[in-house]
Design a protein around this motif. Structure first.
Motif, PDB file in Angstrom:
ATOM      1  N   GLY A  25       0.717  -1.102  -0.051  1.00 42.65           N
ATOM      2  CA  GLY A  25      -0.250   0.129   0.165  1.00 42.65           C
ATOM      3  C   GLY A  25       0.634   1.391  -0.057  1.00 42.65           C
ATOM      4  N   ASP A  26       2.081   1.200   0.030  1.00 41.69           N
ATOM      5  CA  ASP A  26       2.989   2.262  -0.019  1.00 41.69           C
ATOM      6  C   ASP A  26       2.714   3.301  -1.167  1.00 41.69           C
ATOM      7  OD1 ASP A  26       4.297   1.693   2.479  1.00 41.69           O
ATOM      8  OD2 ASP A  26       5.347   0.535   1.584  1.00 41.69           O
ATOM      9  N   CYS A  27       2.496   2.563  -2.530  1.00 36.92           N
ATOM     10  CA  CYS A  27       2.213   3.297  -3.589  1.00 36.92           C
ATOM     11  C   CYS A  27       0.942   4.167  -3.425  1.00 36.92           C
ATOM     12  CB  CYS A  27       2.297   2.505  -4.833  1.00 36.92           C
ATOM     13  SG  CYS A  27       1.111   1.175  -4.758  1.00 36.92           S
ATOM     14  N   LEU A  28       0.002   3.710  -2.899  1.00 37.33           N
ATOM     15  CA  LEU A  28      -1.321   4.361  -2.798  1.00 37.33           C
ATOM     16  C   LEU A  28      -1.149   5.505  -2.040  1.00 37.33           C
ATOM     17  CD1 LEU A  28      -3.616   1.316  -1.590  1.00 37.33           C
ATOM     18  CD2 LEU A  28      -3.087   2.149  -4.000  1.00 37.33           C
ATOM     19  N   LEU A  29      -0.252   5.727  -1.060  1.00 35.82           N
ATOM     20  CA  LEU A  29      -0.081   6.922  -0.161  1.00 35.82           C
ATOM     21  C   LEU A  29       0.781   7.929  -1.020  1.00 35.82           C
ATOM     22  CD1 LEU A  29       0.939   5.101   3.210  1.00 35.82           C
ATOM     23  CD2 LEU A  29      -1.370   6.375   2.839  1.00 35.82           C
ATOM     24  N   ALA A  30       1.625   7.443  -1.723  1.00 38.76           N
ATOM     25  CA  ALA A  30       2.333   8.411  -2.589  1.00 38.76           C
ATOM     26  C   ALA A  30       1.765   9.057  -3.582  1.00 38.76           C
ATOM     27  CB  ALA A  30       3.518   7.404  -3.140  1.00 38.76           C
ATOM     28  N   ALA A  46      -6.133   0.541  -5.334  1.00 39.77           N
ATOM     29  CA  ALA A  46      -6.127  -0.864  -5.165  1.00 39.77           C
ATOM     30  C   ALA A  46      -7.783  -1.340  -5.809  1.00 39.77           C
ATOM     31  CB  ALA A  46      -6.098  -1.462  -3.837  1.00 39.77           C
ATOM     32  N   THR A  47      -7.769  -2.543  -6.447  1.00 39.64           N
ATOM     33  CA  THR A  47      -9.068  -3.325  -6.784  1.00 39.64           C
ATOM     34  C   THR A  47      -8.641  -4.788  -6.934  1.00 39.64           C
ATOM     35  OG1 THR A  47      -8.275  -3.726  -9.010  1.00 39.64           O
ATOM     36  CG2 THR A  47      -9.012  -1.615  -8.524  1.00 39.64           C
ATOM     37  N   LEU A 105      -3.627  -3.132  -8.923  1.00 40.63           N
ATOM     38  CA  LEU A 105      -3.651  -1.995  -8.770  1.00 40.63           C
ATOM     39  C   LEU A 105      -4.296  -1.027 -10.143  1.00 40.63           C
ATOM     40  CD1 LEU A 105       0.118  -1.076  -7.631  1.00 40.63           C
ATOM     41  CD2 LEU A 105      -2.141  -0.972  -6.376  1.00 40.63           C
ATOM     42  N   LEU A 106      -5.049  -0.206  -9.934  1.00 43.36           N
ATOM     43  CA  LEU A 106      -5.554   0.715 -11.152  1.00 43.36           C
ATOM     44  C   LEU A 106      -4.689   1.877 -11.134  1.00 43.36           C
ATOM     45  CD1 LEU A 106      -7.442   1.328 -13.283  1.00 43.36           C
ATOM     46  CD2 LEU A 106      -9.055   2.114 -11.483  1.00 43.36           C
ATOM     47  N   ILE A 107      -3.926   2.225 -12.312  1.00 47.01           N
ATOM     48  CA  ILE A 107      -3.075   3.131 -12.221  1.00 47.01           C
ATOM     49  C   ILE A 107      -3.425   4.151 -13.456  1.00 47.01           C
ATOM     50  CG2 ILE A 107      -0.628   3.783 -12.631  1.00 47.01           C
ATOM     51  CD1 ILE A 107       0.212   1.231 -11.882  1.00 47.01           C
ATOM     52  N   LYS A 108      -3.807   5.335 -12.964  1.00 46.61           N
ATOM     53  CA  LYS A 108      -4.154   6.460 -13.966  1.00 46.61           C
ATOM     54  C   LYS A 108      -2.884   7.308 -14.112  1.00 46.61           C
ATOM     55  CE  LYS A 108      -8.866   6.476 -12.374  1.00 46.61           C
ATOM     56  NZ  LYS A 108     -10.110   7.424 -11.541  1.00 46.61           N
ATOM     57  N   ARG A 109      -2.213   6.870 -15.177  1.00 50.35           N
ATOM     58  CA  ARG A 109      -0.933   7.390 -15.322  1.00 50.35           C
ATOM     59  C   ARG A 109      -1.095   8.923 -15.682  1.00 50.35           C
ATOM     60  NH1 ARG A 109      -0.548   1.940 -16.276  1.00 50.35           N
ATOM     61  NH2 ARG A 109       1.437   0.949 -15.838  1.00 50.35           N
ATOM     62  N   ASN A 110      -1.939   9.349 -16.118  1.00 51.71           N
ATOM     63  CA  ASN A 110      -2.143  10.764 -16.596  1.00 51.71           C
ATOM     64  C   ASN A 110      -2.272  11.532 -15.325  1.00 51.71           C
ATOM     65  OD1 ASN A 110      -4.634   9.453 -16.438  1.00 51.71           O
ATOM     66  ND2 ASN A 110      -5.365  11.427 -17.240  1.00 51.71           N
TER      67      ASN A 110
END
Length: 295
Positions: A55-60, A67-68, A72-77
């Protein structure tokens, strides 16, 4: 910006070589095995099988990453600061492709390998498209030249001539991709202008620069006797072509497309076996060219 340094390579020129991969390319080849190299910016890659849900990436990047059940669901834009994600994932499921290094920092990496170069090894600049880089590329080449380190450059030549000309005398051998000679096919499969490539190759030849032509063998694009004959005939029209290497299409980069969450354009296309390339090798050799298969 670079995205990788590969040591002890024996497939990108003579001898043992250090390969530096630059980030950014003007082409969008359907078969590209390094899709993370296409953008000139940082690229976010995610490999679900390594994810431990720390979960560290979620905080960053709270607004861009969630998270799903499927990962991970990443909205790169929406990612504001890609660099903040570089070391945040302990399991290395989420990585950031791209690193800015000064000329001094790059040369420090090279110095580690110099004892292994011996008489015929050296440095190969790859990509992406190294010729698309700025003045720091020339500074680096000048530093390598001053230290008498052999330099190869893998290039598509799909840049303005000025970008090529500034490297004359600083690059020992250009490893030139000659993918096709037909304008329409080249544009359809690479989103590029074949005439730009051909003009630059002719100028490179006229100046007497040393180069090796490399032909990726791609199903549906140039994998036919007719198209290869046209490529070899063009090579024959140049004064200084000595060698043509054939690079069979492979699927080693497929997983990277999944990590970038983009569709693979060559889905369900089988790799080209070395046996399939033999007729092209024989044709090139009949014209007096040295040949190789692979890098």
């Amino acid at each position: 910006m670079i995205f990788n340094i590969q040591r002890f390579s024996t497939h990108d020129g003579a001898g043992v070589r250090t390969v530096i991969f630059y980030k950014g390319c003007p082409l969008r080849c359907r078969w590209c095995s390094n899709p993370e190299s296409q953008s000139f910016e940082y690229t976010i890659m995610y490999d679900k099988k390594f994810c431990k849900n720390f979960g560290d990436c979620l905080l960053a990047e709270q607004n861009a990453i969630s998270a799903t059940e499927k990962g991970l669901l990443i909205k790169r834009n929406l990612i504001r600061n890609p660099e903040s994600l570089k070391d945040v994932c302990l399991s290395k499921a989420l990585t950031v492709s791209g690193e800015n290094k000064t000329v001094a920092e790059l040369f420090a990496e090279i110095e580690k390998d110099i004892p292994f170069y011996r008489e015929d090894g050296g440095v190969t600049l790859s990509g992406g498209e190294p010729l698309s880089q700025g003045d720091e590329l020339i500074q680096f080449l000048q530093e390598l030249k001053a230290k008498k380190i052999n330099v190869n450059m893998e290039t598509t030549l799909h840049v303005k001539w000025e970008k090529v000309e500034r490297c004359i005398g600083l690059v020992d051998t250009f490893l030139v991709d000659l993918k096709h000679t037909d304008e329409e096919n080249f544009r359809e499969y690479t989103n590029g202008n074949i005439f730009l490539v051909l003009r630059n190759l002719v100028k490179l030849d006229q100046l007497g620069a040393k180069y090796i032509i490399r032909v990726p063998v791609i199903p549906g694009f140039n994998h036919s006797e007719k198209e290869m004959k046209e490529i070899i005939e063009f090579a024959s029209s140049l004064k200084n072509t000595k060698e043509i290497d054939f690079l069979p299409y492979h699927t080693l980069g497929v997983e990277k497309y999944k990590m970038l969450d983009i569709p693979y354009p060559m889905k369900n296309i089988k790799k080209v076996e070395d046996e399939e390339v033999k007729p092209y090798i024989l044709l090139a050799e009949s014209k007096g060219f040295q040949t190789k298969t692979g890098g």
